[in-house]
Motif scaffolding. Sequence first.
Motif, PDB file in Angstrom:
ATOM      1  N   THR A   1      52.036 -18.302   4.219  1.00 62.85           N
ATOM      2  CA  THR A   1      51.393 -18.128   3.676  1.00 62.85           C
ATOM      3  C   THR A   1      51.380 -17.178   2.621  1.00 62.85           C
ATOM      4  N   ILE A   2      52.777 -15.959   3.427  1.00 67.27           N
ATOM      5  CA  ILE A   2      52.458 -15.102   1.987  1.00 67.27           C
ATOM      6  C   ILE A   2      53.371 -15.575   0.646  1.00 67.27           C
ATOM      7  N   LEU A   3      54.513 -15.825   1.302  1.00 71.46           N
ATOM      8  CA  LEU A   3      55.102 -16.995   0.131  1.00 71.46           C
ATOM      9  C   LEU A   3      54.549 -17.710  -1.213  1.00 71.46           C
ATOM     10  N   SER A   4      53.393 -18.239  -0.263  1.00 73.67           N
ATOM     11  CA  SER A   4      52.533 -19.266  -1.716  1.00 73.67           C
ATOM     12  C   SER A   4      52.028 -18.380  -1.817  1.00 73.67           C
ATOM     13  N   PHE A   5      51.184 -16.977  -1.867  1.00 75.77           N
ATOM     14  CA  PHE A   5      50.234 -15.693  -2.402  1.00 75.77           C
ATOM     15  C   PHE A   5      51.501 -15.598  -3.725  1.00 75.77           C
ATOM     16  N   LEU A   6      52.348 -14.827  -3.042  1.00 74.89           N
ATOM     17  CA  LEU A   6      53.765 -14.741  -4.514  1.00 74.89           C
ATOM     18  C   LEU A   6      54.106 -15.546  -5.186  1.00 74.89           C
ATOM     19  N   GLN A   7      54.130 -16.715  -4.413  1.00 73.11           N
ATOM     20  CA  GLN A   7      55.016 -17.587  -5.839  1.00 73.11           C
ATOM     21  C   GLN A   7      54.331 -17.929  -7.244  1.00 73.11           C
ATOM     22  N   GLU A   8      52.270 -18.339  -6.336  1.00 72.25           N
ATOM     23  CA  GLU A   8      51.134 -18.046  -7.282  1.00 72.25           C
ATOM     24  C   GLU A   8      50.788 -17.175  -8.682  1.00 72.25           C
ATOM     25  N   ASP A   9      51.815 -16.195  -7.587  1.00 78.15           N
ATOM     26  CA  ASP A   9      51.070 -14.632  -8.583  1.00 78.15           C
ATOM     27  C   ASP A   9      52.536 -13.427  -8.050  1.00 78.15           C
TER      28      ASP A   9
ATOM     29  N   LYS B   1      50.807 -10.333  -7.343  1.00 79.03           N
ATOM     30  CA  LYS B   1      49.632 -10.159  -6.861  1.00 79.03           C
ATOM     31  C   LYS B   1      50.091  -8.623  -5.468  1.00 79.03           C
ATOM     32  N   SER B   2      50.047  -7.836  -5.407  1.00 78.00           N
ATOM     33  CA  SER B   2      49.914  -6.347  -4.200  1.00 78.00           C
ATOM     34  C   SER B   2      50.057  -6.894  -2.920  1.00 78.00           C
ATOM     35  N   TYR B   3      50.440  -5.965  -2.316  1.00 74.26           N
ATOM     36  CA  TYR B   3      50.792  -6.510  -0.603  1.00 74.26           C
ATOM     37  C   TYR B   3      49.252  -6.325  -0.187  1.00 74.26           C
ATOM     38  N   THR B   4      48.162  -5.365  -0.943  1.00 71.58           N
ATOM     39  CA  THR B   4      46.904  -5.105  -0.475  1.00 71.58           C
ATOM     40  C   THR B   4      46.384  -6.612  -0.821  1.00 71.58           C
ATOM     41  N   GLU B   5      46.400  -7.063  -1.731  1.00 71.89           N
ATOM     42  CA  GLU B   5      45.329  -7.704  -1.574  1.00 71.89           C
ATOM     43  C   GLU B   5      45.811  -9.595  -0.849  1.00 71.89           C
ATOM     44  N   ILE B   6      47.352  -9.450  -0.809  1.00 69.42           N
ATOM     45  CA  ILE B   6      47.583 -10.518   0.060  1.00 69.42           C
ATOM     46  C   ILE B   6      47.078 -10.563   1.509  1.00 69.42           C
ATOM     47  N   ALA B   7      47.041  -8.976   2.297  1.00 75.25           N
ATOM     48  CA  ALA B   7      46.132  -8.552   2.780  1.00 75.25           C
ATOM     49  C   ALA B   7      45.301  -8.471   3.448  1.00 75.25           C
ATOM     50  N   LYS B   8      44.487  -8.579   2.255  1.00 68.10           N
ATOM     51  CA  LYS B   8      42.608  -8.542   2.512  1.00 68.10           C
ATOM     52  C   LYS B   8      42.340 -10.462   2.295  1.00 68.10           C
ATOM     53  N   GLU B   9      43.619 -10.960   1.557  1.00 66.91           N
ATOM     54  CA  GLU B   9      43.158 -12.271   1.459  1.00 66.91           C
ATOM     55  C   GLU B   9      43.295 -13.573   3.576  1.00 66.91           C
ATOM     56  N   LEU B  10      44.619 -12.495   4.010  1.00 66.52           N
ATOM     57  CA  LEU B  10      44.534 -12.822   5.117  1.00 66.52           C
ATOM     58  C   LEU B  10      44.107 -11.648   6.520  1.00 66.52           C
TER      59      LEU B  10
ATOM     60  N   LYS C   1      59.752 -30.138 -16.409  1.00 66.95           N
ATOM     61  CA  LYS C   1      58.901 -29.842 -15.294  1.00 66.95           C
ATOM     62  C   LYS C   1      59.610 -28.918 -15.144  1.00 66.95           C
ATOM     63  N   ASP C   2      59.852 -27.208 -15.143  1.00 63.78           N
ATOM     64  CA  ASP C   2      60.925 -26.465 -14.955  1.00 63.78           C
ATOM     65  C   ASP C   2      60.267 -25.306 -14.111  1.00 63.78           C
ATOM     66  N   SER C   3      60.320 -25.705 -12.757  1.00 61.59           N
ATOM     67  CA  SER C   3      59.665 -25.062 -11.619  1.00 61.59           C
ATOM     68  C   SER C   3      60.531 -24.161 -10.609  1.00 61.59           C
ATOM     69  N   PHE C   4      60.303 -23.099  -9.935  1.00 57.86           N
ATOM     70  CA  PHE C   4      61.115 -22.692  -8.507  1.00 57.86           C
ATOM     71  C   PHE C   4      60.632 -22.890  -7.738  1.00 57.86           C
ATOM     72  N   SER C   5      59.040 -23.355  -7.424  1.00 54.26           N
ATOM     73  CA  SER C   5      57.910 -23.733  -5.947  1.00 54.26           C
ATOM     74  C   SER C   5      59.064 -24.653  -5.121  1.00 54.26           C
ATOM     75  N   TYR C   6      59.377 -24.389  -4.245  1.00 56.17           N
ATOM     76  CA  TYR C   6      59.656 -24.931  -3.015  1.00 56.17           C
ATOM     77  C   TYR C   6      58.693 -25.039  -1.792  1.00 56.17           C
ATOM     78  N   ILE C   7      57.292 -24.847  -2.214  1.00 57.58           N
ATOM     79  CA  ILE C   7      55.795 -24.957  -1.286  1.00 57.58           C
ATOM     80  C   ILE C   7      54.731 -25.241  -1.565  1.00 57.58           C
ATOM     81  N   THR C   8      54.753 -26.279  -0.898  1.00 59.61           N
ATOM     82  CA  THR C   8      53.861 -27.052  -1.086  1.00 59.61           C
ATOM     83  C   THR C   8      52.016 -26.367  -0.175  1.00 59.61           C
ATOM     84  N   LYS C   9      51.128 -26.790  -1.059  1.00 61.63           N
ATOM     85  CA  LYS C   9      49.587 -26.284  -0.237  1.00 61.63           C
ATOM     86  C   LYS C   9      49.166 -27.132   1.045  1.00 61.63           C
TER      87      LYS C   9
END
Length: 150
Positions: A10-18, A21-30, A142-150
């Motif tokens: 989930t953390i990787l997913s947030f970072l992959q999206e943005d 994104k700050s650690y504080t924002e991710i922590a709040k969402e989790l 397509k040009d992506s480094f995205s390996y995690i699907t939601k």
Amino acid sequence: MSKIDEMDYTILSFLQEDGKKSYTEIAKELNVSEGTVRTRINRMLKDNVFEFIIHMNPNKIGLNVQVIIGISTKLGYQESIARELNRFSEVRFVGAFSGQHDLIMQAYFKNNDDLVHFVNKELAKIEGIISADVNIELKQYKDSFSYITK
């Protein structure tokens, strides 16, 4: 290396999206502490699960010619050729593959003249290359480094 769990994904997913994104924002969402997020990210960085990079648009920085080159090598030369290819700043990727080519590389050039120079002057100097199959990208879909699907 530690096992990756659902929270790590989930953390990787947030970072992959943005990636900003700050650690504080991710922590709040989790609904966990910022320290938990920081510790998990630092562990995954240490374990080489991911790395923070800047993914540039090659066309926006003057690299208008993208190529995939399939290289056939003499037996016993694959490793040394791959090492040589890694030295060139134009080369973004080199991998050994099964199939028609022993090595496949991706590279970016400012223009066709730079590509022709690279093939005829630089690749031609590398001992053990039998042939190079140059494929110029005409359009990118397509040009992506995205390996995690939601």
